[in-house]
Design a protein around this motif. Sequence first.
Motif, PDB file in Angstrom:
ATOM      1  N   SER A  23      72.169  42.232  29.235  1.00 40.48           N
ATOM      2  CA  SER A  23      71.933  43.711  29.762  1.00 40.48           C
ATOM      3  C   SER A  23      73.082  44.405  29.598  1.00 40.48           C
ATOM      4  O   SER A  23      74.239  43.691  29.899  1.00 40.48           O
ATOM      5  CB  SER A  23      71.270  43.775  31.003  1.00 40.48           C
ATOM      6  OG  SER A  23      72.098  43.101  31.995  1.00 40.48           O
ATOM      7  N   ASN A  36      74.670  48.569  31.145  1.00 45.81           N
ATOM      8  CA  ASN A  36      74.472  49.617  32.040  1.00 45.81           C
ATOM      9  C   ASN A  36      75.744  50.623  31.837  1.00 45.81           C
ATOM     10  O   ASN A  36      76.696  50.085  31.505  1.00 45.81           O
ATOM     11  CB  ASN A  36      74.236  49.288  33.199  1.00 45.81           C
ATOM     12  CG  ASN A  36      74.290  50.596  34.271  1.00 45.81           C
ATOM     13  OD1 ASN A  36      75.310  50.796  34.790  1.00 45.81           O
ATOM     14  ND2 ASN A  36      73.202  51.106  34.556  1.00 45.81           N
ATOM     15  N   TYR A  46      64.584  53.270  40.796  1.00 49.83           N
ATOM     16  CA  TYR A  46      64.340  53.394  39.137  1.00 49.83           C
ATOM     17  C   TYR A  46      63.703  54.664  38.896  1.00 49.83           C
ATOM     18  O   TYR A  46      62.884  54.844  39.893  1.00 49.83           O
ATOM     19  CB  TYR A  46      63.762  52.296  38.462  1.00 49.83           C
ATOM     20  CG  TYR A  46      64.730  51.003  38.478  1.00 49.83           C
ATOM     21  CD1 TYR A  46      65.707  50.920  37.333  1.00 49.83           C
ATOM     22  CD2 TYR A  46      64.622  50.048  39.544  1.00 49.83           C
ATOM     23  CE1 TYR A  46      66.429  49.783  37.137  1.00 49.83           C
ATOM     24  CE2 TYR A  46      65.432  48.939  38.877  1.00 49.83           C
ATOM     25  CZ  TYR A  46      66.307  48.798  38.273  1.00 49.83           C
ATOM     26  OH  TYR A  46      67.206  47.795  38.069  1.00 49.83           O
ATOM     27  N   HIS A  57      61.444  42.859  27.548  1.00 48.14           N
ATOM     28  CA  HIS A  57      62.758  43.739  27.151  1.00 48.14           C
ATOM     29  C   HIS A  57      62.352  44.995  28.069  1.00 48.14           C
ATOM     30  O   HIS A  57      61.164  45.692  27.784  1.00 48.14           O
ATOM     31  CB  HIS A  57      62.740  44.105  25.718  1.00 48.14           C
ATOM     32  CG  HIS A  57      63.716  44.903  25.317  1.00 48.14           C
ATOM     33  ND1 HIS A  57      63.507  46.288  24.727  1.00 48.14           N
ATOM     34  CD2 HIS A  57      65.016  45.166  25.560  1.00 48.14           C
ATOM     35  CE1 HIS A  57      64.424  46.792  24.684  1.00 48.14           C
ATOM     36  NE2 HIS A  57      65.547  46.552  25.207  1.00 48.14           N
ATOM     37  N   GLU A  58      63.173  45.791  28.512  1.00 50.29           N
ATOM     38  CA  GLU A  58      63.288  46.977  29.175  1.00 50.29           C
ATOM     39  C   GLU A  58      64.090  47.916  29.010  1.00 50.29           C
ATOM     40  O   GLU A  58      65.465  47.577  28.957  1.00 50.29           O
ATOM     41  CB  GLU A  58      63.038  46.669  30.795  1.00 50.29           C
ATOM     42  CG  GLU A  58      61.498  46.213  31.072  1.00 50.29           C
ATOM     43  CD  GLU A  58      61.291  46.393  32.633  1.00 50.29           C
ATOM     44  OE1 GLU A  58      60.566  47.228  33.090  1.00 50.29           O
ATOM     45  OE2 GLU A  58      61.868  45.371  33.291  1.00 50.29           O
ATOM     46  N   ASN A  59      63.873  49.292  28.975  1.00 53.30           N
ATOM     47  CA  ASN A  59      64.954  50.394  28.937  1.00 53.30           C
ATOM     48  C   ASN A  59      64.578  51.281  30.391  1.00 53.30           C
ATOM     49  O   ASN A  59      63.659  51.790  30.571  1.00 53.30           O
ATOM     50  CB  ASN A  59      64.541  51.244  27.771  1.00 53.30           C
ATOM     51  CG  ASN A  59      64.999  50.596  26.554  1.00 53.30           C
ATOM     52  OD1 ASN A  59      65.828  50.038  26.323  1.00 53.30           O
ATOM     53  ND2 ASN A  59      63.994  50.449  25.599  1.00 53.30           N
ATOM     54  N   TYR A 119      71.929  54.497  32.524  1.00 40.52           N
ATOM     55  CA  TYR A 119      71.014  53.996  31.892  1.00 40.52           C
ATOM     56  C   TYR A 119      71.178  52.354  31.548  1.00 40.52           C
ATOM     57  O   TYR A 119      72.217  52.236  31.666  1.00 40.52           O
ATOM     58  CB  TYR A 119      70.721  54.746  30.392  1.00 40.52           C
ATOM     59  CG  TYR A 119      70.364  53.920  29.476  1.00 40.52           C
ATOM     60  CD1 TYR A 119      68.678  53.866  29.236  1.00 40.52           C
ATOM     61  CD2 TYR A 119      70.822  53.081  28.294  1.00 40.52           C
ATOM     62  CE1 TYR A 119      67.974  53.177  28.258  1.00 40.52           C
ATOM     63  CE2 TYR A 119      69.936  52.356  27.477  1.00 40.52           C
ATOM     64  CZ  TYR A 119      68.506  52.253  27.490  1.00 40.52           C
ATOM     65  OH  TYR A 119      68.047  51.692  26.449  1.00 40.52           O
ATOM     66  N   THR A 120      70.004  51.688  31.742  1.00 40.31           N
ATOM     67  CA  THR A 120      70.184  50.289  31.835  1.00 40.31           C
ATOM     68  C   THR A 120      69.086  49.632  30.586  1.00 40.31           C
ATOM     69  O   THR A 120      67.815  49.911  30.729  1.00 40.31           O
ATOM     70  CB  THR A 120      69.808  49.478  32.922  1.00 40.31           C
ATOM     71  OG1 THR A 120      70.721  49.913  34.088  1.00 40.31           O
ATOM     72  CG2 THR A 120      70.009  48.127  32.983  1.00 40.31           C
ATOM     73  N   ASP A 121      69.774  48.847  29.779  1.00 33.92           N
ATOM     74  CA  ASP A 121      68.923  47.952  28.789  1.00 33.92           C
ATOM     75  C   ASP A 121      68.816  46.569  29.124  1.00 33.92           C
ATOM     76  O   ASP A 121      70.071  45.909  29.166  1.00 33.92           O
ATOM     77  CB  ASP A 121      69.441  48.307  27.403  1.00 33.92           C
ATOM     78  CG  ASP A 121      68.577  47.746  26.017  1.00 33.92           C
ATOM     79  OD1 ASP A 121      68.618  46.393  26.009  1.00 33.92           O
ATOM     80  OD2 ASP A 121      67.914  48.374  25.595  1.00 33.92           O
ATOM     81  N   ARG A 175      67.331  42.590  28.419  1.00 33.32           N
ATOM     82  CA  ARG A 175      66.394  41.457  27.649  1.00 33.32           C
ATOM     83  C   ARG A 175      66.494  40.280  28.382  1.00 33.32           C
ATOM     84  O   ARG A 175      67.268  39.786  29.023  1.00 33.32           O
ATOM     85  CB  ARG A 175      66.921  41.290  26.112  1.00 33.32           C
ATOM     86  CG  ARG A 175      66.827  42.559  25.342  1.00 33.32           C
ATOM     87  CD  ARG A 175      67.502  41.988  24.105  1.00 33.32           C
ATOM     88  NE  ARG A 175      67.477  43.346  23.040  1.00 33.32           N
ATOM     89  CZ  ARG A 175      66.521  43.664  22.630  1.00 33.32           C
ATOM     90  NH1 ARG A 175      65.384  42.916  22.290  1.00 33.32           N
ATOM     91  NH2 ARG A 175      66.552  44.738  21.598  1.00 33.32           N
TER      92      ARG A 175
END
Length: 465
Positions: free
Chosen positions: A296, A298, A371, A341-343, A326-328, A330
């Motif tokens: 991940s 951020n 969030y 997986h999230e955005n 923003y955070t990605d 997996r």
Amino acid sequence: MKYVQKRLLQPTLMLTIFNHQERGNGLRTFISRKEVSALRNLLNFSIILISILVIWISPSYSQESEIDLKKMQESATKVFLDLSRRYQEYIKTEIPFVNYVRDRKEAQVHIMLTRQETGSGGTEYTLTLIGQQNYIGMDDTLKFVSQQMDTEEIIRGGIVRAIKMGLIRYVSKTPLAGDLSINYRRRADPNAVVDRWNYWVFNINTNSRLEGEESTKELRLRGSFSADRVTPDWKISLYISADYDKEEYKSDERIISSFTRSQDFQGLIIKSRGEHWSTGIYGSARSSIYSNIKFSYNIAPAIEYNVFPYSESTRREFRILYKAGYTDIRYDEVTIYDKIHENLFNESLSGTLEIKEKWGSVRTTLEGSNYFQDFSKNRIELFSDINIRLLKGLSLDLFGSISMIHDQLSLPKESATEEEMLLNQRLLATQYDYFTSIGLRYTFGSIYSNVVNSRFGGRRRRGYR
């Protein structure tokens, strides 16, 4: 010429008297026992008389000297040391020209020590001297900066020198001033500083631990690298680390193993915007088996306002910090929300209050985060460390934290096994966690604490098992 030799009866004493007579033959006679006894008594009386005089005169002179020294020491400045015990004994040994008291209300000078990290990895120690009683209004602030590689001896020596300089103005008003001297070690004028590293400081750290018994063994490996650059206008901090833990337990039936691994990166760039404002940007990346995060990252811009000037940060600060980013993410396993997986977009707001005064110290942080996609996925955390001197000799210690947790998005869908729970191998679902500690301390007796005695290694406080 005739002579008379008179010999005393004692074997260690011979007395010969020469007597000149005009006529007659030589004559040898002995003095009587009565005369010997009288002579001996006279000698003993003389010795006793001289001894009495010496004994009578010496204590009188010594007592007068001791009385003068005692009066002078009693008139010395009373000082309360509001700092770590690790330095107190050394300070008392090196600075004997004041009286140290154990309660701040008895002191004429209250000395507080605060610290903060410098850009080069060293530490800036701020000594605040607060005048009390007849010294009210006579306050002072001195600073000592240690380098990252300085030893404990160098650090405590620098602290002692700073305290000595600060105490001069108070001690100069006491009878002990006549026994003080001030020396000056002249140094060459410093040239302009040329820093070939441009204020960058790098640190590499590795650590390993191997521990075992007949039925258990544990291996831990740690490694980290950091790069920091701090100037009055900019603050840059980069940090990367990796951890590896493996534990093994043997029983008659089987072997239980626990394994975790994590990597972490954190970055921070801050720009000073005056005595109250700062802006910056956070960045992070993470991988953790324990948290079910395969990878991940951020990124979050931030802004901070300090109610008090940053220049007073060693004594007091009230910082309000807001971040939005923003955070990605997996995940290693499918989560309880059926995500791999999230955005995500998230924000946080925190307030931190730190105060250190004569009555004690307070350090409290309250932070909330959520969030944007779902405000119900949030977290509120409160941390506090408080020390208050309530009365003379009585102080209260409060330490604790509590979190209300509703944002565990990475929880695996598959339930944790009993082994994973007992070995703390996986993140478990919870809506809260807390920790608290409350303590009271009461000290009474003599107000003075000047004496240092290191015999038998000092006093050790031990609990029971």
